[in-house]
Design a protein around this motif. Structure first.
Motif, mmCIF file in Angstrom:
data_model
loop_
_atom_site.group_PDB
_atom_site.id
_atom_site.type_symbol
_atom_site.label_atom_id
_atom_site.label_comp_id
_atom_site.label_asym_id
_atom_site.label_seq_id
_atom_site.Cartn_x
_atom_site.Cartn_y
_atom_site.Cartn_z
ATOM 1 N N ASP A 1 1.955 9.306 -7.124
ATOM 2 C CA ASP A 1 1.192 8.800 -8.265
ATOM 3 C C ASP A 1 0.586 7.434 -7.961
ATOM 4 O OD1 ASP A 1 1.623 11.017 -9.827
ATOM 5 O OD2 ASP A 1 3.345 10.173 -10.894
ATOM 6 N N GLU A 2 1.327 6.583 -7.248
ATOM 7 C CA GLU A 2 0.791 5.266 -6.883
ATOM 8 C C GLU A 2 -0.403 5.422 -5.946
ATOM 9 O OE1 GLU A 2 1.490 2.417 -8.135
ATOM 10 O OE2 GLU A 2 3.115 3.178 -9.389
ATOM 11 N N ILE A 3 -0.341 6.350 -5.024
ATOM 12 C CA ILE A 3 -1.475 6.591 -4.114
ATOM 13 C C ILE A 3 -2.695 7.055 -4.895
ATOM 14 C CG2 ILE A 3 -2.325 8.032 -2.227
ATOM 15 C CD1 ILE A 3 -0.410 6.000 -1.210
ATOM 16 N N ARG A 4 -2.484 7.926 -5.871
ATOM 17 C CA ARG A 4 -3.604 8.444 -6.659
ATOM 18 C C ARG A 4 -4.248 7.384 -7.541
ATOM 19 N NH1 ARG A 4 0.194 12.791 -7.951
ATOM 20 N NH2 ARG A 4 -0.143 14.583 -6.571
ATOM 21 N N ARG A 5 -3.504 6.332 -7.871
ATOM 22 C CA ARG A 5 -4.048 5.292 -8.744
ATOM 23 C C ARG A 5 -5.085 4.406 -8.028
ATOM 24 N NH1 ARG A 5 1.491 4.813 -10.786
ATOM 25 N NH2 ARG A 5 1.566 5.671 -12.910
ATOM 26 N N VAL A 6 -5.127 4.462 -6.726
ATOM 27 C CA VAL A 6 -6.114 3.657 -5.989
ATOM 28 C C VAL A 6 -7.508 4.234 -6.263
ATOM 29 C CG1 VAL A 6 -6.863 2.858 -3.720
ATOM 30 C CG2 VAL A 6 -4.428 3.144 -4.211
ATOM 31 N N PRO A 7 -8.457 3.419 -6.703
ATOM 32 C CA PRO A 7 -9.808 3.937 -7.001
ATOM 33 C C PRO A 7 -10.428 4.621 -5.795
ATOM 34 C CG PRO A 7 -9.537 1.706 -7.847
ATOM 35 C CD PRO A 7 -8.329 1.981 -6.999
ATOM 36 N N TYR A 8 -11.015 5.784 -6.043
ATOM 37 C CA TYR A 8 -11.631 6.539 -4.942
ATOM 38 C C TYR A 8 -12.845 5.811 -4.378
ATOM 39 C CZ TYR A 8 -13.323 10.494 -2.243
ATOM 40 O OH TYR A 8 -13.743 11.309 -1.212
ATOM 41 N N ASP A 9 -13.419 4.915 -5.163
ATOM 42 C CA ASP A 9 -14.561 4.132 -4.659
ATOM 43 C C ASP A 9 -14.181 3.335 -3.416
ATOM 44 O OD1 ASP A 9 -16.048 5.106 -6.731
ATOM 45 O OD2 ASP A 9 -15.883 3.308 -7.983
ATOM 46 N N LEU A 10 -12.939 2.886 -3.343
ATOM 47 C CA LEU A 10 -12.495 2.143 -2.158
ATOM 48 C C LEU A 10 -12.444 3.039 -0.925
ATOM 49 C CD1 LEU A 10 -9.599 -0.016 -3.696
ATOM 50 C CD2 LEU A 10 -11.969 -0.669 -3.270
ATOM 51 N N VAL A 11 -12.031 4.283 -1.118
ATOM 52 C CA VAL A 11 -12.017 5.226 0.002
ATOM 53 C C VAL A 11 -13.440 5.517 0.464
ATOM 54 C CG1 VAL A 11 -11.329 7.548 0.723
ATOM 55 C CG2 VAL A 11 -9.864 6.237 -0.831
ATOM 56 N N GLN A 12 -14.338 5.688 -0.481
ATOM 57 C CA GLN A 12 -15.734 5.939 -0.118
ATOM 58 C C GLN A 12 -16.337 4.744 0.611
ATOM 59 O OE1 GLN A 12 -17.190 7.018 -4.093
ATOM 60 N NE2 GLN A 12 -17.591 9.088 -3.333
ATOM 61 N N ARG B 1 -8.095 8.596 8.777
ATOM 62 C CA ARG B 1 -6.821 7.914 8.991
ATOM 63 C C ARG B 1 -6.895 6.467 8.499
ATOM 64 N NH1 ARG B 1 -3.789 7.088 14.867
ATOM 65 N NH2 ARG B 1 -2.011 5.870 14.061
ATOM 66 N N GLU B 2 -7.983 5.797 8.763
ATOM 67 C CA GLU B 2 -8.138 4.418 8.302
ATOM 68 C C GLU B 2 -8.213 4.339 6.789
ATOM 69 O OE1 GLU B 2 -10.475 2.361 12.090
ATOM 70 O OE2 GLU B 2 -11.613 3.410 10.529
ATOM 71 N N ALA B 3 -8.760 5.377 6.149
ATOM 72 C CA ALA B 3 -8.812 5.390 4.691
ATOM 73 C C ALA B 3 -7.403 5.367 4.098
ATOM 74 C CB ALA B 3 -9.566 6.619 4.196
ATOM 75 N N VAL B 4 -6.466 6.023 4.803
ATOM 76 C CA VAL B 4 -5.076 6.044 4.334
ATOM 77 C C VAL B 4 -4.347 4.765 4.714
ATOM 78 C CG1 VAL B 4 -2.856 7.228 4.511
ATOM 79 C CG2 VAL B 4 -4.971 8.559 4.411
ATOM 80 N N THR B 5 -4.443 4.383 5.996
ATOM 81 C CA THR B 5 -3.650 3.255 6.493
ATOM 82 C C THR B 5 -4.216 1.895 6.104
ATOM 83 O OG1 THR B 5 -4.840 3.290 8.607
ATOM 84 C CG2 THR B 5 -2.832 4.618 8.440
#
Length: 278
Positions: A165-176, A186-190
């Protein structure tokens, strides 16, 4: 003064710590009132007063210093129980953290991980852990492993889902944004999901550590001859409620200190998160 009752608004530190102390004072007053009520009915043995519990502690300390029995034996039992229980909880909690955090990150980061792991987790976590006690004894015997595994099972599934749940709370805009700058999956996760989630993960660890201590009492009913839970049940058989309350107070103090340690670590390690909250 009206600011003290505003939702999520910071309050001066003296007010905060003063309120914390007042909470304990109220608890002691309620405890004393309940003890007085039972004493008035001639049943003080069922509900000892704070003074009686304090006397137990004083006798143990005196017994440890002078070697006078039975206080010295009570102190030795308490020290042994504390050491054994702390080992059981720490071993189970460390194992739960080492296995639940990676799986929680996988569930929260990848849909395929969520589809593969989470339904099975939801199925298993609704099985009452105490119902697994006979099976744990059959598989692991009556030694330490069965007790550690019971505490582990009581915390693992909740911790794994809380991490996801904590991982899902990170805004997807940051991953994009990572992909836009040429970053890899891998960098998107780490570099994004994990660093942004660590404050919440540590908070989940803090909560699950409390649950681990709660499961300790159940675990030490499994053919134990040492430990905080075992000793509480033994004192119950002889109506030594003052010693039961002493052990309960000790468990509360341990829990409070561990909780404060987690909060302090989070505050020091994630200063940026504290600043963002303020």
């Amino acid at each position: 003064m009206s600011g003290l009752l505003s939702p999520r608004r910071s309050i001066p530190r003296p007010f905060y710590w003063g309120s914390a102390v007042l909470g304990f004072v109220v608890l002691l007053c309620v405890w004393q009132w309940a003890a007085g009520y039972y004493a008035g009915q001639g049943k003080q043995v069922l509900f000892p007063s704070p003074a009686a519990v304090g006397q137990v502690m004083q006798n143990m300390v005196r017994g440890a210093a002078t070697g006078q029995e039975p206080a010295a034996r009570d102190f030795q039992n308490f020290a042994t129980d504390l050491r054994i229980s702390f080992f059981r909880v720490t071993a189970a909690f460390a194992l739960a953290a080492l296995t639940a955090i990676p799986l929680g990150v996988m569930i929260g980061s990848y849909r395929i991980g969520e589809a593969f792991i989470q339904p099975v987790t939801e199925f298993i976590r609704y099985i009452p852990v105490p119902a697994l006690i006979p099976l744990l004894i059959v598989i692991f015997g009556i030694e330490e492993t069965s007790k550690i595994m019971l505490i582990y099972l009581g915390t693992f599934f909740q911790l794994m889902l809380m991490v996801s749940d904590e991982i899902r709370r990170v805004p997807y805009d940051l991953v994009q944004a990572v992909y836009t700058m040429g970053g890899t999956r891998r960098e998107a996760v780490t570099e994004v999901l994990l660093p942004a989630s660590w404050p919440g993960i540590v908070d989940a660890l803090r909560l699950c550590n409390g649950w681990a201590w709660s499961w300790l009492i159940v675990a030490e009913l499994v053919a134990a001859n040492e430990g905080m839970g075992f000793r509480i049940v033994k004192y119950q058989r002889f109506l030594q409620t003052d010693k039961i309350f002493f052990y309960l107070v000790a468990l509360g103090v341990i829990g409070l200190m561990l909780d404060l340690a987690f909060r302090l670590f989070s505050k020091i390690a994630f200063r940026w998160n504290v600043a963002a909250r303020n």
